[in-house]
Design an enzyme around this catalytic site. Structure first.
Site, PDB file in Angstrom:
ATOM      1  N   GLY A 128       1.041  -1.043   0.033  1.00  0.00           N
ATOM      2  CA  GLY A 128      -0.095  -0.098  -0.124  1.00  0.00           C
ATOM      3  C   GLY A 128       0.752   1.460  -0.150  1.00  0.00           C
ATOM      4  O   GLY A 128       1.997   0.989   0.024  1.00  0.00           O
TER       5      GLY A 128
ATOM      6  N   GLN B 190       2.550  10.240   1.632  1.00  0.00           N
ATOM      7  CA  GLN B 190       4.618   9.337   1.496  1.00  0.00           C
ATOM      8  C   GLN B 190       5.038   9.572   0.370  1.00  0.00           C
ATOM      9  O   GLN B 190       6.399   9.450   0.171  1.00  0.00           O
ATOM     10  CB  GLN B 190       4.279   7.383   1.249  1.00  0.00           C
ATOM     11  CG  GLN B 190       3.440   7.614   2.490  1.00  0.00           C
ATOM     12  CD  GLN B 190       3.309   5.331   2.598  1.00  0.00           C
ATOM     13  OE1 GLN B 190       2.417   5.224   2.924  1.00  0.00           O
ATOM     14  NE2 GLN B 190       3.984   5.113   3.607  1.00  0.00           N
TER      15      GLN B 190
ATOM     16  N   CYS C 279       6.183  -0.066   7.193  1.00  0.00           N
ATOM     17  CA  CYS C 279       5.738   0.563   6.858  1.00  0.00           C
ATOM     18  C   CYS C 279       6.846   0.982   5.997  1.00  0.00           C
ATOM     19  O   CYS C 279       7.945   1.489   6.189  1.00  0.00           O
ATOM     20  CB  CYS C 279       4.864   1.924   7.690  1.00  0.00           C
ATOM     21  SG  CYS C 279       5.289   3.228   7.212  1.00  0.00           S
ATOM     22  N   LEU C 280       6.640   1.786   4.801  1.00  0.00           N
ATOM     23  CA  LEU C 280       7.682   1.808   4.061  1.00  0.00           C
ATOM     24  C   LEU C 280       8.430   3.680   3.890  1.00  0.00           C
ATOM     25  O   LEU C 280       9.119   3.812   3.754  1.00  0.00           O
ATOM     26  CB  LEU C 280       7.045   2.386   2.578  1.00  0.00           C
ATOM     27  CG  LEU C 280       6.870   1.267   1.248  1.00  0.00           C
ATOM     28  CD1 LEU C 280       5.907   1.787  -0.114  1.00  0.00           C
ATOM     29  CD2 LEU C 280       8.249   0.212   1.230  1.00  0.00           C
TER      30      LEU C 280
ATOM     31  N   HIS D 237      -4.274   1.922   8.065  1.00  0.00           N
ATOM     32  CA  HIS D 237      -2.814   1.694   7.600  1.00  0.00           C
ATOM     33  C   HIS D 237      -2.689   3.494   6.861  1.00  0.00           C
ATOM     34  O   HIS D 237      -2.200   3.891   7.172  1.00  0.00           O
ATOM     35  CB  HIS D 237      -2.135   1.266   7.750  1.00  0.00           C
ATOM     36  CG  HIS D 237      -0.185   1.337   7.194  1.00  0.00           C
ATOM     37  ND1 HIS D 237       0.490   0.554   8.293  1.00  0.00           N
ATOM     38  CD2 HIS D 237       0.705   2.335   6.621  1.00  0.00           C
ATOM     39  CE1 HIS D 237       1.619   1.679   7.473  1.00  0.00           C
ATOM     40  NE2 HIS D 237       2.000   1.995   6.813  1.00  0.00           N
ATOM     41  N   GLU D 238      -3.178   2.534   5.861  1.00  0.00           N
ATOM     42  CA  GLU D 238      -2.971   4.091   4.470  1.00  0.00           C
ATOM     43  C   GLU D 238      -3.916   5.014   5.071  1.00  0.00           C
ATOM     44  O   GLU D 238      -3.805   6.549   4.747  1.00  0.00           O
ATOM     45  CB  GLU D 238      -3.559   3.599   3.245  1.00  0.00           C
ATOM     46  CG  GLU D 238      -2.646   1.743   2.417  1.00  0.00           C
ATOM     47  CD  GLU D 238      -0.967   2.438   2.980  1.00  0.00           C
ATOM     48  OE1 GLU D 238      -0.607   3.732   3.159  1.00  0.00           O
ATOM     49  OE2 GLU D 238      -0.004   1.468   2.917  1.00  0.00           O
TER      50      GLU D 238
ATOM     51  N   HIS E 240      -2.547   6.937   6.811  1.00  0.00           N
ATOM     52  CA  HIS E 240      -0.809   7.871   6.585  1.00  0.00           C
ATOM     53  C   HIS E 240      -1.815   9.419   6.161  1.00  0.00           C
ATOM     54  O   HIS E 240      -1.191  10.317   6.998  1.00  0.00           O
ATOM     55  CB  HIS E 240      -0.707   7.513   5.650  1.00  0.00           C
ATOM     56  CG  HIS E 240       0.370   6.695   5.658  1.00  0.00           C
ATOM     57  ND1 HIS E 240       1.711   6.775   5.929  1.00  0.00           N
ATOM     58  CD2 HIS E 240       0.940   5.432   5.581  1.00  0.00           C
ATOM     59  CE1 HIS E 240       2.748   6.286   6.169  1.00  0.00           C
ATOM     60  NE2 HIS E 240       1.714   5.210   5.781  1.00  0.00           N
TER      61      HIS E 240
HETATM   62 NI    NI Z   1       2.915   3.098   5.841  1.00  0.00          NI
END
Ligand code: NI
Length: 171
Positions: free
Chosen positions: A46, A51, A94-95, A136-137, A140
């Site tokens: 995702g 991000q 998470c990236l 999660h997304e 963000h």
């Molecule tokens: Ni993330």
């Protein structure tokens, strides 16, 4: 198309709640394509627009196993309208939070509303991994990272490790 840079903690941009998408146009489609390429390359399941430094309520995800082929999903202006139960998201990552994983408490089931990449309204229930990825997304888009949902001690340990790395790089 070139890959987008993924912002990482403690970049302050990740703390800002994103603005709703007002217009779905060619420029937005290009952004979505670039985000998809970036997510697959990372690789991740995702990616939220914030991000990659874009102040937009937009996210993409693909939880299909690779052998099943890619199934890109786009959610514009997503909203969790209701949630139920509780599950532990094991070893969440998470990236934007490299080299760190933790268990996170998440709602077990959510009802999500939003629009697809063409602006068609969407409303669906999600559970399991899909529910976790969406929470999660969407977090963000509200300026929240998964490390904001773990104990402050664990978060501080991670922050200390990152700050040390940054200092070492500056040397
Ligand atoms: Ni993330």
């Amino acid at each position: 198309m070139s890959l987008l840079d993924i912002l990482t903690f403690p970049n302050p941009f990740l703390k800002n709640p994103a603005q709703p998408v007002a217009q779905i146009d060619g420029q937005l489609q290009a952004v979505i394509d670039a985000m998809a390429e970036t997510m697959y390359q990372a690789p991740g399941v995702g990616l939220a627009a914030v991000q990659v430094g874009l102040d937009k309520r937009l996210l993409i995800y693909d939880i299909a196993a690779k052998e099943d082929g890619r199934q890109l999903h786009v959610l514009i202006n997503p909203k969790i309208v209701s949630q139920e139960g509780e599950i532990i998201s094991e070893n969440e990552g998470c990236l934007s939070v490299p080299e760190f994983r933790s268990d996170v408490k998440r709602a077990a089931q959510i009802l999500v509303e939003g629009a697809d990449r063409d602006g068609n309204p969407l409303r669906f229930e999600a559970q399991g991994l899909l529910a976790i990825v969406l929470q999660h997304e969407i977090d963000h888009l509200n300026g929240t990272l998964f490390i904001d949902r773990i104990s402050s001690l664990k978060r501080q340990l991670y922050a200390r490790r990152v700050n040390k790395q940054i200092k070492n790089q500056e040397r």
